[in-house]
Write a protein that holds these residues in place. Structure first.
Motif: not given
Length: 393
Positions: A25-28, A44-45
């Motif tokens: 989701d772009g979160k780090s 990807k998950k």
């Protein structure tokens, strides 16, 4: 949300160095203390059931398919996982019983050819000129180049045998022939090499003819179990028993004993786990089908059952780490050529394989041992001290 929680729990405890993780989701997030030098990027998950079923296979395939990217050293990342006591690699709920593997002569030939018959031109791109595809022996630390270290390994093996001119040597799993041909040319031994790889057989046959050694050396394209009643003064086997499987390890050492004359000497060099035998599903599927790394106690038991005696054992773990690091550096120098020939997925796979193996040796997860064996009391065959092994050739 469930996937994210699982990933966070898994990754938070899986490494003993700080790691940055960027999710799909772009979160780090950063796990561990300090400034991370390595970032894992999930494009990807990966399904939780795939990871819990077999983490090495799921994550290895994800890297090959670019579902996962790694910024920084793959080797350092995998070493950090091996050295973390809480890593998912060691979590009991992820462990599986070792799978049964076929090692019939037909299956063994198929397994060997799937790896070694990729093409001599592929291996020539990144191995040294001797085409030696096993652990080198660095007598001068990091100052040795790879070719010198590979020749040092070959002489180290042959010198351990304390060979006498004119006697016979069998090389089980002879590879591209440098050991057996060095034994013939420089030690005046009559040598026989066996391989199941057509590519290796063709090249060794050519080398024998080019070197004028037809009266002193032969190579056979056949299973080592099919040599009948032939016996030899010496047996060498480098990087071979990792291919035979747990169920055939006893037969392998029985055959080593059978092929030795009374009071013969063997030098067996292979990857060993001091912690016990293991397989890796990703390597088994993509790199070495049918591969199995036997445990140290398991090997010693099979040696004893074959009525062989151990005259000497030597660990070369750090030497294999260094060998793999050089191989990977060489591989990445010709990465564009490999990718053009074999494709990006194959190229990513081999880069990860080489770095993962280097990390495994570096962390002590696996070892490589040389076993000097005798068929009879070693006092009749070998000098009193180990000094003779270290004479420069």
């Amino acid at each position: 949300m469930l996937e994210k929680t699982f990933y966070k729990t898994m990754l938070k405890h899986s490494f003993n160095i700080p790691i940055k993780v960027t999710y799909w989701d772009g979160k780090s997030e950063v796990y561990g203390d300090g400034n991370p030098e390595i970032e894992i990027i999930f494009n990807k998950k990966i399904p939780i059931k795939n990871i819990t079923s077999n983490a090495s296979l799921a994550l290895g395939e994800a890297f090959m398919d670019k579902d996962i990217e790694i910024q920084g050293s793959i080797q350092d990342l995998i070493e950090a996982a091996y050295e973390s006591a809480d890593s998912f690699f060691y979590n009991s709920k992820f462990k599986k019983f070792l799978p049964k593997q076929k090692h019939t002569e037909k299956q063994s030939q198929a397994d060997v050819q799937s790896h070694y018959d990729i093409g001599n031109d592929f291996y020539e791109l990144w191995l040294d000129p001797t085409l030696t595809y096993s652990c080198a022996y660095f007598t001068n630390g990091n100052k040795d180049d790879l070719e010198a270290a590979q020749m040092a390994k070959i002489h180290h093996i042959l010198q351990k045998l304390n060979p006498e001119k004119g006697k016979t040597l069998l090389d089980i799993g002879c590879g591209w022939g440098t050991l057996m041909l060095t034994a013939a040319k420089e030690y005046d031994l009559k040598v026989t090499g066996v391989t199941l790889s057509q590519e290796q057989y063709d090249l060794v046959s050519k080398r024998i003819k080019d070197m004028g050694l037809e009266d002193q050396a032969e190579v056979l394209l056949e299973d080592y179990r099919e040599l009948g009643d032939r016996q030899f003064d010496y047996v060498t086997s480098v990087g071979m028993f990792e291919h035979v499987g747990s169920e055939n390890l006893g037969e392998y050492f029985d055959d080593v004993a059978k092929y030795l004359v009374p009071n013969g000497v063997a030098l067996i060099h292979g990857i060993t786990r001091q912690q016990g035998g293991a397989t890796n599903a990703w390597i088994d599927k993509y790199i070495f089908p049918g591969g199995y790394i036997p445990g140290l106690v398991e090997i010693i038991s099979r040696i004893e059952e074959a009525h062989l005696q151990i005259a000497d054992m030597e660990s070369l773990r750090r030497h294999y780490q260094r060998t793999l690091e050089i191989w990977d550096a060489n591989f990445n120098k010709v990465r564009d050529q490999v990718q053009e020939k074999m494709g990006e997925r194959f190229t990513r796979m081999w880069d990860m394989y080489l770095q993962a193996c280097a990390a495994s040796f570096q962390s002590g997860n696996i070892d490589v041992m040389q076993y000097l064996l005798t068929k009879g009391p070693s006092g009749k065959l070998l000098p009193m001290t180990r000094d003779y092994m270290l004479n420069d050739k």
